[in-house]
Structure formats: structure tokens, C-alpha cells
Design an enzyme around this catalytic site. Structure first.
Site, PDB file in Angstrom:
ATOM      1  N   ALA A  78       0.882  -1.128   0.011  1.00  0.00           N
ATOM      2  CA  ALA A  78      -0.084   0.128   0.048  1.00  0.00           C
ATOM      3  C   ALA A  78       0.738   1.279  -0.182  1.00  0.00           C
ATOM      4  O   ALA A  78       0.385   2.259  -0.558  1.00  0.00           O
ATOM      5  CB  ALA A  78      -1.164  -0.103   1.126  1.00  0.00           C
ATOM      6  N   THR A  79       2.124   1.100   0.400  1.00  0.00           N
ATOM      7  CA  THR A  79       2.987   2.443   0.612  1.00  0.00           C
ATOM      8  C   THR A  79       3.206   2.986  -0.793  1.00  0.00           C
ATOM      9  O   THR A  79       3.328   3.925  -1.279  1.00  0.00           O
ATOM     10  CB  THR A  79       4.178   2.298   1.406  1.00  0.00           C
ATOM     11  OG1 THR A  79       3.844   2.101   2.887  1.00  0.00           O
ATOM     12  CG2 THR A  79       5.150   3.165   1.313  1.00  0.00           C
ATOM     13  N   ASN A 158      -5.911   3.893  10.338  1.00  0.00           N
ATOM     14  CA  ASN A 158      -5.193   2.634  10.791  1.00  0.00           C
ATOM     15  C   ASN A 158      -4.932   2.851  12.288  1.00  0.00           C
ATOM     16  O   ASN A 158      -4.474   1.819  12.879  1.00  0.00           O
ATOM     17  CB  ASN A 158      -3.867   2.625  10.203  1.00  0.00           C
ATOM     18  CG  ASN A 158      -2.977   4.129  10.301  1.00  0.00           C
ATOM     19  OD1 ASN A 158      -3.378   5.233   9.942  1.00  0.00           O
ATOM     20  ND2 ASN A 158      -1.797   4.023  11.009  1.00  0.00           N
ATOM     21  N   GLN A 187      -6.597  -0.504   5.305  1.00  0.00           N
ATOM     22  CA  GLN A 187      -7.155  -1.192   6.444  1.00  0.00           C
ATOM     23  C   GLN A 187      -8.613  -1.601   6.455  1.00  0.00           C
ATOM     24  O   GLN A 187      -9.283  -1.850   7.186  1.00  0.00           O
ATOM     25  CB  GLN A 187      -7.106  -0.124   7.714  1.00  0.00           C
ATOM     26  CG  GLN A 187      -5.757   0.179   8.367  1.00  0.00           C
ATOM     27  CD  GLN A 187      -5.214  -0.899   9.002  1.00  0.00           C
ATOM     28  OE1 GLN A 187      -5.931  -1.775   9.251  1.00  0.00           O
ATOM     29  NE2 GLN A 187      -3.889  -0.822   9.401  1.00  0.00           N
ATOM     30  N   SER A 207      -3.635  -3.322   0.259  1.00  0.00           N
ATOM     31  CA  SER A 207      -2.599  -4.109   1.062  1.00  0.00           C
ATOM     32  C   SER A 207      -2.837  -5.592   1.299  1.00  0.00           C
ATOM     33  O   SER A 207      -4.040  -5.926   1.481  1.00  0.00           O
ATOM     34  CB  SER A 207      -2.289  -3.399   2.358  1.00  0.00           C
ATOM     35  OG  SER A 207      -1.468  -4.134   3.279  1.00  0.00           O
ATOM     36  N   HIS A 209      -0.937  -8.041   3.291  1.00  0.00           N
ATOM     37  CA  HIS A 209      -0.860  -8.216   4.583  1.00  0.00           C
ATOM     38  C   HIS A 209      -1.576  -7.952   5.863  1.00  0.00           C
ATOM     39  O   HIS A 209      -1.714  -8.507   6.814  1.00  0.00           O
ATOM     40  CB  HIS A 209       0.821  -8.277   5.018  1.00  0.00           C
ATOM     41  CG  HIS A 209       1.096  -6.936   5.490  1.00  0.00           C
ATOM     42  ND1 HIS A 209       1.102  -6.542   6.605  1.00  0.00           N
ATOM     43  CD2 HIS A 209       1.211  -5.421   4.686  1.00  0.00           C
ATOM     44  CE1 HIS A 209       1.309  -5.071   6.875  1.00  0.00           C
ATOM     45  NE2 HIS A 209       1.543  -4.553   5.482  1.00  0.00           N
ATOM     46  N   THR A 252       9.575  -7.594 -12.952  1.00  0.00           N
ATOM     47  CA  THR A 252       8.923  -8.844 -13.118  1.00  0.00           C
ATOM     48  C   THR A 252       7.992  -9.229 -11.831  1.00  0.00           C
ATOM     49  O   THR A 252       8.405  -8.911 -10.609  1.00  0.00           O
ATOM     50  CB  THR A 252      10.472  -9.912 -12.788  1.00  0.00           C
ATOM     51  OG1 THR A 252      11.126  -9.716 -13.809  1.00  0.00           O
ATOM     52  CG2 THR A 252       9.490 -11.120 -12.928  1.00  0.00           C
ATOM     53  N   CYS A 338       6.534   5.568  18.782  1.00  0.00           N
ATOM     54  CA  CYS A 338       7.838   5.467  19.561  1.00  0.00           C
ATOM     55  C   CYS A 338       8.771   4.551  19.308  1.00  0.00           C
ATOM     56  O   CYS A 338       8.530   3.462  19.323  1.00  0.00           O
ATOM     57  CB  CYS A 338       7.009   5.386  20.879  1.00  0.00           C
ATOM     58  SG  CYS A 338       8.295   5.183  22.320  1.00  0.00           S
TER      59      CYS A 338
END
Lengths: 400, 123
Positions: A78-79, A158, A187, A207, A209, A252, A338
């Protein structure tokens, strides 16, 4: 780490475990004596077989989000899809205008490309949501300018799980006539209805994953609709090479990854209302348990959100200590980005008006298919014990 | 953030967390909520020695662990106008990241605020 001693996993918004059926199918492709060809090799059967696998995966992904198969462009995730959408539109339409509208609560994969475009001379309007994390469509209408070329908003946040009214934004962009709408739906799939045409979006990032598929693969949905006024959305590619993916994303194709994503999306499309209701029940169980501790605040709208996410702030507890205390028992994300001792509190929660201290002592619970009532019981018991202990250690800390 | 074994032990047990009341109690505090770190030490002094010690800390695990260790070490020993160990030695003992040095200085400020008026107390 001993698997038997692994903490309860409640971080499904970060990533999900690979579905066993997906893993098995990917392993078949990886070990097959026939399925290792290059999908771009048109000169022999190995390539044909790989190409057929890719097109099958494309059809599965498209069907899950109500898109047409040719509208799917596979990416590394997605990025990359967000980057392709934002830079692609910005550069293609730079002669028409250099203004973009987004929100302060977007993912870094949208905000950082926008910041980069600002450095290159574009102007970006960052909308501030209300205290529930929701945008009023009127805010988008008010932010549009004659030189606006792109609106980029996520469907499901998210960090806090709130669901934006994308269809309303789509209608506003269509009326504007010059602003394309990009939706980050990383999401969304499997958590709330995602029907690309109904959203009125021109571009949508997906996305794998987050949906029990493999990491390292995603897609950008690029609308082939269009209107007489402005035609179809066009993109300047970011990556050049062999002309794969309609020359928008050269390289590819990773057949086994795409097969995995395709199956994961197909499985997600079959999630029953019973499973959604089960997760909602677990979220309620979790919230009731945490709220009973006292001094616990829920972040984001409770009514316009997906049931898979719960973000809460704990008053009177220091954030790093809270995370360290529960880490052996429960795997969650801190509400803050963080990454070091120099913690940066969550910009999403701060945009909602939370203080730095409350933002730092916030946790994001991500529920998933494998989450059980016992998992929630463990999480509630752990948080209850550790929050009370840390509050006792802190005493009545002065505010100033 | 990774924590060494000593830090984990004193953070998880946080023994002697609390406050003391009564005569011969010397209290020192430093930091605040907006800084994200606040520490308070209570020392009970008898005949120039610490007879009991407690701490409170709204802080990260390193600060809680160091504070818990300090009060444990202090009991039964003479009151001195300084930390029992230097900030640098404490940093190494608890493997505190260098970017958290400021938090150790808050501990030192709180400790000194408690011990300075106690040094000459013979109650």
C-alpha cells in the site's frame, strides 16, 4: 522466544498472520515444476502459466473490491500504491494545478509523499478532523481550489479505526471536476464494505498483509471510468523498466506473492456477518473490561468505526512504562510512533485534541480472525493489573 | 527500547513505591507531567542515617528502576549530600540510553532536594 510463551497477539492492524490456505497455495506455486515462469515471457508455456496465475489473482482482487480486473495495478504494498497515486497524479497534472488536499490523520505513507511534494513546490491543505476523528465532507468542499488536482483520504484510519464518508467526498470531487480522489483502503478490506465504484474514487490503495495475505505485495486500483469533462485519471509512472503493469509499475511480477494476495482477498470477501459480529462482541468485551479500570478514554468515534480496532488512552500512566509492563503478556501497538527513547506522541491522537501525555499513554488493540474471548480476558486482566500498579508507583503526579 | 535485567527487575517489582508520613521525613521532588518525568523521594532519617525510604515516579522503566534501587540502597546508610553513585555510573549500571540522561538528572535533582536538608538532621 518460546512460542508457548508468546504474548496474546492483538496487533492485527499492523499485520495479520498468513492464512494457512494462502501459505499452502503460495508454497505450491513456489515449488511447482510449471509455475515458476516469468509472467512477461510470451514466448513459451511457462510464461503463459505464470501470466494466467497473475491474471487470476488480478481478477480475485478486483472482484473483492468491485473493480474491473484491468483497473488493478500490482505494487509492493500500500505504501508504494500511495506513492504512485500521489506522485503520479501530481506530476501528470502539474500544469493544471499544484494543490493537494489530505488530512492530518492520514498514514505516513500519504503524509510523507505530500511533504515531499511541498518541498518540490506543491501546496498541500491538511484537514483537521473533529474530536471523533471524522471529517465533515463540507471541509473537503471548502478546501478545494481551482488548482486542486488531488484529494487523498483513507477510508479506515489505521490508528483509531474510524470510517470516513468517502462516497460523499467522491461526489464532491466529481462536482469539482478537476480534483481526483485517492483512497487509502489498506485497513478496509475484510473489515468494512469496500466497493470501488460506489466510493466514487479514482484511485484506491490496497494491502495484502492486512488481509491475511503475504507481505510485500499490494495494489493500486486505477479507475477506468471517466467523464466527458476530464476523461480518465492518468498517472506519471515512478518506476521504469520492462513495461509491466501497463507501464505504470515496471518490474518482474512476483507470481507467488500475487497468487497469495488474490486468494487472501477472495477469502476476505467471504467473511460472514457472523464473524464480523463475533469481532464486534470481542471489541465490546475489551472496551467494557478496560473502561472498568477507570480513567480510560476511548479514541475515535465508537459508532462510525470498524470493530477490529480499539484505541484507548490511560490517564495517570506513563506510556513507555505501560508498554513495557504489558509487553510480556499482550502484543499491541502504542498510540505513539515511539521508536526510541525520544518518543513522538501520536500525531493522529494529537489531531483529535489529546494531550501529548495522553497520546503517549495510548494503546491500539487490533482484533482479528484468531482472537478469542480468552485473549481478551488476558488483555483486560493484564491491563487492569499493570495500570493499577503503575498508578500506585506514580502517585498523584503534579500537572505542572 | 531494550532493558537490562537489573532494570527489568526493579521496574517490575518497584519495591518501596509510596510515601512516608511523620516526623523526620525529608521529601524531594523534581520534574513534572509536561516533561513526562516526575520523581519524588521520601527519606526518614534517624541519627544521621536513613531508616526508611520510599519513592514515587511517573516515568519510564529506567527511571522507575533507578529510583527503586536508590531507595533500597539508602536504607541503613548515612545520609550523604549526593547520590550514592554518580549519574554516569547509574547510567551504565542500568544501561540507560544516552538520550535519557536528562531523566537521570531529574532523579538527581529530586534526590538532592531530599537529602540536602537531611544531612545535618540528627532527630
Amino acid at each position: 522466544m518460546n512460542p508457548a510463551r508468546m504474548p496474546v497477539y492483538l496487533d492485527h492492524a499492523a499485520t495479520t498472520p498468513l492464512d494457512a490456505r494462502v501459505a499452502a497455495r503460495m508454497a505450491e506455486v513456489l515449488s511447482s515444476p510449471m509455475e515458476y515462469g516469468n509472467a512477461a515471457s510470451a514466448s513459451h508455456g511457462y510464461g503463459d502459466i505464470a501470466a494466467a496465475l497473475v491474471e487470476s489473482a488480478r481478477a480475485q482482487v478486483a472482484a473483492t473490491v468491485g473493480a474491473a480486473a484491468p483497473e488493478i495495478v500490482f505494487t509492493s504494498g500500500a505504501t508504494e500504491a500511495n506513492n504512485l497515486a500521489i506522485f503520479g497524479v501530481a506530476h501528470y497534472y502539474c500544469e493544471r494545478g499544484r494543490h493537494i488536499v489530505t488530512a492530518r490523520t492520514e498514514h505516513k505513507a500519504v503524509l510523507d509523499p505530500c511533504r515531499e511534494l511541498e518541498r518540490r513546490g506543491w501546496q498541500v491543505t491538511y484537514l483537521i478532523p473533529d474530536r471523533d476523528g471524522l471529517l465533515d465532507p463540507g471541509q473537503i468542499a471548502g478546501a478545494l481550489r481551482p488548482d486542486t488536482v488531488l484529494v487523498s483520504l483513507m477510508q479506515v484510519n489505521n490508528e483509531i479505526g474510524v470510517v470516513q464518508n468517502i462516497a460523499a467526498v467522491g461526489a464532491i470531487c466529481a462536482r469539482h471536476g478537476g480534483a481526483w480522489l485517492h483512497v487509502d483502503a489498506a485497513q478496509s478490506v475484510g473489515k468494512c464494505p469496500v466497493h470501488f465504484p460506489s466510493l466514487g474514487a479514482d484511485l484506491m490503495s490496497l494491502s495484502s498483509h492486512k488481509v491475511y495475505g503475504p507481505k510485500g505485495v499490494g495494489a493500486l486500483v486505477i479507475s477506468q471510468r471517466g467523464d466527458a469533462g476530464r476523461g480518465r485519471v492518468q498517472l506519471t509512472p515512478l518506476q521504469f523498466g520492462g513495461g509491466q503493469e501497463r507501464a505504470l509499475r515496471a518490474g518482474t511480477l512476483a507470481t507467488h506473492q500475487l497468487v497469495g494476495m488474490g486468494l487472501a482477498f477472495e477469502l476476505a470477501s467471504k467473511i460472514s456477518s457472523v464473524e464480523t459480529a463475533r469481532v464486534a462482541q470481542l471489541q465490546q468485551q475489551l472496551w467494557r473490561g478496560l473502561a472498568s479500570i477507570g480513567g480510560v478514554l476511548r479514541n475515535g468515534s465508537a459508532t462510525r468505526s470498524v470493530p477490529h480496532l480499539l484505541n484507548v488512552s490511560f490517564e495517570g500512566v506513563e506510556g513507555e512504562s505501560l508498554l513495557a509492563a504489558i509487553r510480556p503478556h499482550v502484543a499491541v501497538s502504542t498510540g505513539s510512533a515511539c521508536t526510541s527513547a525520544m518518543a513522538e506522541s501520536s500525531y493522529v491522537l494529537r489531531a483529535l485534541g489529546r494531550s501529548d501525555r495522553l497520546s503517549e499513554s495510548s494503546l491500539r488493540f487490533g482484533l482479528g480472525r484468531g482472537t478469542t474471548e480468552e485473549d481478551i480476558d488476558i488483555a483486560v486482566a493484564t491491563l487492569t493489573r499493570e495500570v493499577r500498579r503503575l498508578r500506585k508507583v506514580a502517585g498523584a503526579v503534579p500537572v505542572t | 527500547v531494550n532493558y537490562n535485567e537489573l532494570t527489568r527487575h526493579y521496574f517490575e517489582t518497584a519495591a518501596n513505591a509510596g510515601e512516608l508520613v511523620g516526623a523526620g521525613i525529608f521529601r524531594g521532588a523534581a520534574g513534572n507531567l509536561s516533561q513526562g518525568t516526575w520523581v519524588q523521594f521520601d527519606l526518614q532519617v534517624n541519627a544521621g542515617a536513613v531508616s526508611e525510604a520510599k519513592f514515587l515516579a511517573f516515568a519510564c522503566p529506567h527511571v522507575i528502576a533507578v529510583s527503586a534501587w536508590l531507595v533500597e540502597q539508602a536504607v541503613g546508610r548515612p545520609v550523604l549530600p549526593r547520590l550514592p553513585e554518580s549519574v554516569q555510573v547509574l547510567r551504565e549500571r542500568f544501561a540507560v540510553p544516552v538520550e535519557k540522561m536528562g531523566r537521570l538528572l531529574i532523579i538527581e535533582d529530586a534526590w538532592l532536594a531530599a537529602v540536602h536538608p537531611a544531612v545535618d538532621y540528627r532527630g
